[in-house]
Structures are given as structure tokens and as C-alpha cells.
Design an enzyme around this catalytic site. Structure first.
Site, PDB file in Angstrom:
ATOM      1  N   LYS A 168      14.882  -2.752  -1.126  1.00 15.36           N
ATOM      2  CA  LYS A 168      15.390  -3.633   0.210  1.00 15.36           C
ATOM      3  C   LYS A 168      16.582  -4.154  -0.339  1.00 15.36           C
ATOM      4  CE  LYS A 168      11.028  -5.063  -0.268  1.00 15.36           C
ATOM      5  NZ  LYS A 168       9.646  -5.942  -0.378  1.00 15.36           N
ATOM      6  N   ASP A 204       2.708  -7.166  -2.701  1.00 11.53           N
ATOM      7  CA  ASP A 204       2.311  -8.132  -1.528  1.00 11.53           C
ATOM      8  C   ASP A 204       1.404  -7.288  -0.774  1.00 11.53           C
ATOM      9  OD1 ASP A 204       4.157  -5.918  -0.695  1.00 11.53           O
ATOM     10  OD2 ASP A 204       5.262  -7.094   0.576  1.00 11.53           O
TER      11      ASP A 204
HETATM   12  C1  BGC Z   1       8.456  -2.225  -2.064  1.00 10.06           C
HETATM   13  C2  BGC Z   1       7.033  -2.234  -2.212  1.00 10.06           C
HETATM   14  C3  BGC Z   1       6.496  -3.536  -1.151  1.00 10.06           C
HETATM   15  C4  BGC Z   1       7.108  -3.071   0.283  1.00 10.06           C
HETATM   16  C5  BGC Z   1       6.748  -4.245   1.277  1.00 10.06           C
HETATM   17  C6  BGC Z   1       9.215  -1.942  -0.665  1.00 10.06           C
HETATM   18  O1  BGC Z   1      10.131  -1.808  -0.618  1.00 10.06           O
HETATM   19  O2  BGC Z   1       8.641  -1.106  -2.830  1.00 10.06           O
HETATM   20  O3  BGC Z   1       6.687  -2.696  -3.579  1.00 10.06           O
HETATM   21  O4  BGC Z   1       5.298  -3.719  -1.372  1.00 10.06           O
HETATM   22  O5  BGC Z   1       8.536  -3.011   0.157  1.00 10.06           O
HETATM   23  O6  BGC Z   1       7.400  -5.251   0.937  1.00 10.06           O
END
Ligand code: BGC
Length: 474
Positions: A168, A204
Site C-alpha cells: 500500500k 487484519d
Molecule cells: C497486505 C495484507 C493486508 C491487505 C489488506 C495488503 O497490502 O499485504 O497483509 O491484509 O493489504 O489490508
């Protein structure tokens, strides 16, 4: 291409045919989705295998969560939630089969901290926690803490969690490859004004699954479709070759966002997907996530609108500066534009705010683009979710499986028909599974407390068993 939402009429046939040509690569047939589901099944196997997991793009990470709640959990907990749009600190109580959020506080994480040194990030987290404890009069208490950290982590134990990579919008230096629990504890020690008890690290997806475990004990899958996307599920330990043990189950964090990082999805990637990847903060990784999640959907639509305008199929060939600027077309615009009644009015307002001159036909084309891109996102999630449900079913040797998916995330929650699109597709792709969807209420916060509570219950039970064994031996 079929008119999927029924609100994309109003485009003259000739123009429609030309627009459809550009949208075609974003439309996935049922057959294609079945094929993607098979590829995902193979990736999952690779991620679980002892000798293959280190090469797998779908990491299938053990979480050390070995049980869903049984109703006897109780206690007072702190929870941290980092990884979505906000950072939050919570005080949560678990009692009488309920998770009660006592209080919570959101703290902004400024952009420069999101991409600055890791030490600064953890100091910021510890400072927010300290402030919260002050306002709650909790400084003197040493409470256990559940840390929802929504990034891929190689978990060695419930309280040892090595960050594999940021995803992200985060990219703090000096954290990848390090134990996040240690970094948090060091930041708390640097302050020296409060203490915490045991820590449980939680993704999460896992928090979401666990927080749905009280209302529905069939909840064995957690799924997030928000800023990022991912899912977890309960796997038989004997299949998790990296973890010692034959009996029981363990929750696996699939990290499905990484699906396709080995080019396994190149046949469905479009020019626009490659461009989104190229201009992202982490090129080359989280291919699947970049086709699906809220961090990217707005930009995908924006690039498609720009392309159609350049081809003179939209806005009389005019492209505004806003349309050339990544991030200007927000993902929430898709939801607004696809709303059944107010969609057209919302489209007018949004296009005006982007300095675009439109006519009624343009509005319908923009709706069609949004509908196609969000449908592709829902279809891809459906393909992988169907694979997970089918895996649980075959693990148990069942003809039919009844299961529940705990789900959260802004895209799933806020988009007017994303959930319907997804649920319809899953039914087609996993006809032997009867899947219910349960929206998690604050899974990241309450779920973290629940994971910590379950870990404490299992530790208590194991201590009791140990003392029974001692008795037998004497
Ligand atoms: C992460 C995950 C997370 C998901 C939703 C992804 O970018 O790698 O660990 O569960 O985003 O938040």
C-alpha cells in the site's frame, strides 16, 4: 459486452462498439475465472510446501492462530491497528461472548512518516499509545496488546513477526526483515513512561475472521477488500509443512495480493495494469492487489478515461490536467458514479471537479468504465475466494460445505454493488459451497483483542494440561 448494471444505456451503438473494444481486456469470462482459480490453487500448494514456499508469490503465512473463539475468552486488552487509511489505538474488553470496544482514538500518520525511517514510525505509534493511555487513565496498568499490522509478515510465533515487505502506501526504511514486535517494544522502552504485557501480532484478515467468530462459529475465512486486499482461512496443520504438528488447525494468511508476481497472470494484465504498477511505490510486486484494491481502482479508471479521451471517444477528445494526475480520480468516485439513483448526478459533479466538459453520452460511458473495472475486481476476488472455500471442503472430504466469510474493507462496504457482483460469481465458481458473508464490525480492532484473548486461553489450557501431566508422573 453485456450491460452489467443496467445503468449504462444511452451510448450510441457505434460508439459503444468502439468503447467495448477498449474495455474487452478487463472482462473476464467464467471459463477464464475458473482457470485463474486453478492457478491460485496451485500457488496455494506451493506456498504451503516445505521446499517450495520460499519461491511462492502467494506466501501462505502461518499465523500461529490455532483456534477460533469458543466463548470462554475474557479480559481487558489494548489493540493497535496499522495498515489501512488510519492508525488507531483501542481499549477493548472481552466478556460473556462479546467484544466490547471501550474506547478508541485515531491518529493520523503523516505522509513523511509513512515513507520515512522506521524508528520515526514506531516512535509515533508509541507516542499515540502513550497519549491514549493518559486519556483513559490506564498508564499504571500493564495490559496485553493485540497489534493488527496489515502487511505481509513471516510469523515465527504469535509475538514474533518479521516484515517481509511494505505494501500500500507505506515504505519506511529499516523495517523489512525485522521483528515488528521488537521495534514496537524498543520504541516503548525509549519513552519509558508506560509498559505493555504480552503482544499478539495479527493480520487484519485474521482479526476480521476472529471478530466474526462469536456471532457465527462457521466463520473460517477472513477477507479484506479495502486499500489493499487479502484473505486468510483455517487450514489443517498437517498441510502446513513449515509448522511442526499433525493435529488441529492453523489460520493461514494467504497474502493473495502477491498472486501473479511471477508473471502467472500476465495473460490478463492490460497496458493500464502495467502502467499502474510502473508508477506505484512498489513496482513488480502485489500484482493481484493492484488489479483489485481501493488504492488502485481510481487510477485504473482514470487511465482508461484518459485513453478513451485521447481516442476521441470521450469528452470530445479533451484531457484535463486532473485526468493526467495520478490519485486525482479517487476510488470512492467509482462508488458514487455507480450508485443506482444518484449515479448520473454524481458523475456530473465529479467530472466538473476534474475540469472536464461532458455531455450525457460521456456520463454513460464513464459509468460503463467504472462498472467494468469494479466488476473485474469483484470477479478476481471471487475466483480466489471460491478456491479457498473449495480447499476447506476437500480438506474435510465433504460433498457440501457451509461456511462463513468475515469481510471488511471500504471497497466491499461502500461500493453500491461490489458485494452482490462478488457473491454471485462465487456461487458460480464454488457451487458445492454454501457461503455466507458477514461484515465484520471493527475486525481490525476487536479482532486483535480476540486473537490475544484466544492465545491467552490456549496458554491457560496448556498450562492446566501440563500440570495434569506433572500429577500423573509423580
Ligand atoms: C497486505 C495484507 C493486508 C491487505 C489488506 C495488503 O497490502 O499485504 O497483509 O491484509 O493489504 O489490508
Amino acid at each position: 459486452m453485456a450491460n452489467m448494471s443496467g445503468n449504462t444505456d444511452g451510448i450510441p451503438e457505434e460508439l459503444r462498439a468502439k468503447v467495448d473494444k477498449h474495455l474487452e481486456p478487463f472482462t473476464l469470462s467464467l471459463e477464464k475465472l475458473k482457470d485463474i482459480s486453478i492457478r491460485f490453487k496451485d500457488e496455494m500448494k506451493k506456498g504451503l510446501g516445505k521446499t517450495t514456499h520460499h519461491k511462492a508469490c502467494v506466501k501462505m503465512l502461518p499465523t500461529f492462530v490455532r483456534a477460533t473463539p469458543d466463548g470462554t475468552e475474557k479480559g481487558d486488552f489494548l489493540a493497535l491497528d496499522l495498515g489501512g487509511t488510519n492508525f488507531r489505538v483501542l481499549h477493548v474488553q472481552v466478556k460473556e461472548q462479546k467484544v466490547v470496544k471501550m474506547d478508541s482514538q485515531s491518529c493520523a500518520i503523516p505522509q513523511e512518516i509513512m515513507v520515512g525511517p522506521g524508528k520515526q514510525l514506531f516512535d509515533h505509534i508509541a507516542a499515540c499509545l502513550s497519549k491514549f493511555l493518559d486519556t483513559q487513565n490506564l498508564k499504571g496498568k500493564t495490559l496485553p496488546l493485540g497489534f493488527t499490522f496489515s502487511f505481509p509478515c513471516e510469523q515465527k510465533e504469535i509475538d514474533k513477526s518479521i516484515l517481509i515487505r511494505w505494501t500500500k502506501g507505506f515504505n519506511c526504511s529499516g523495517v523489512e526483515g525485522k521483528d515488528v514486535v521488537k521495534l514496537l517494544k524498543m520504541a516503548i522502552q525509549r519513552r519509558g513512561d508506560f509498559n505493555i504485557d504480552s503482544v499478539a501480532m495479527v493480520n487484519d484478515t485474521v482479526g476480521t475472521m476472529m471478530s466474526c467468530g462469536y456471532p457465527d462459529s462457521n466463520c473460517e475465512i477472513g477477507m479484506i477488500i479495502g486499500t489493499g486486499t487479502n484473505a486468510c482461512y483455517m487450514e489443517d496443520i498437517k498441510n502446513v509443512q513449515r509448522v511442526v504438528g499433525e493435529d488441529g488447525q492453523m489460520c493461514i494468511n494467504t497474502e493473495w495480493g502477491g498472486f501473479g508476481d511471477d508473471n502467472a497472470l500476465n495473460d490478463i494484465l492490460t497496458e493500464i495494469d502495467f502502467e499502474v504498477d510502473r508508477t506505484s511505490i512498489n513496482p513488480g510486486v502485489h500484482t493481484f492487489e493492484k488489479m483489485i484494491s481501493g488504492m488502485y481502482l481510481g487510477d485504473i479508471v482514470c487511465l482508461m478515461l484518459k485513453k478513451l479521451a485521447e481516442e476521441k471517444l470521450l469528452f470530445k477528445g479533451q484531457v484535463s490536467d486532473a485526468l493526467r494526475t495520478p490519485g486525482k480520480f479517487e476510488t470512492k468516485f467509482l462508488s458514487d458514479i455507480e450508485k443506482p439513483r444518484s449515479g448520473l448526478e454524481n458523475a456530473k459533479r465529479i467530472l466538473n471537479s476534474l475540469d472536464l466538459k461532458w455531455d450525457l453520452t460521456d456520463l454513460h460511458v464513464v459509468q460503463l468504465v467504472c462498472d467494468t473495472i469494479s466488476k473485474r475486481s469483484a470477479d478476481l476476488c471471487a475466483a480466489c475466494l471460491a478456491t479457498l472455500a473449495n480447499r476447506i471442503r476437500t480438506n474435510r472430504g465433504l460433498e457440501k460445505l457451509k461456511t462463513t466469510v468475515g469481510v471488511d474493507g471500504t471497497v466491499y462496504r461502500k461500493h453500491p454493488n461490489f458485494s452482490t457482483k462478488l457473491e454471485e460469481r462465487v456461487k458460480e465458481l464454488a457451487p458445492q459451497c454454501e457461503i455466507s458473508f458477514l461484515i465484520s464490525e471493527d475486525g481490525s480492532g476487536k479482532g486483535a483483542a480476540m486473537v490475544t484473548a484466544v492465545a491467552q486461553r490456549l496458554a491457560r489450557q496448556s498450562r492446566l494440561l501440563d500440570s495434569d501431566d506433572d500429577g500423573d508422573n509423580s
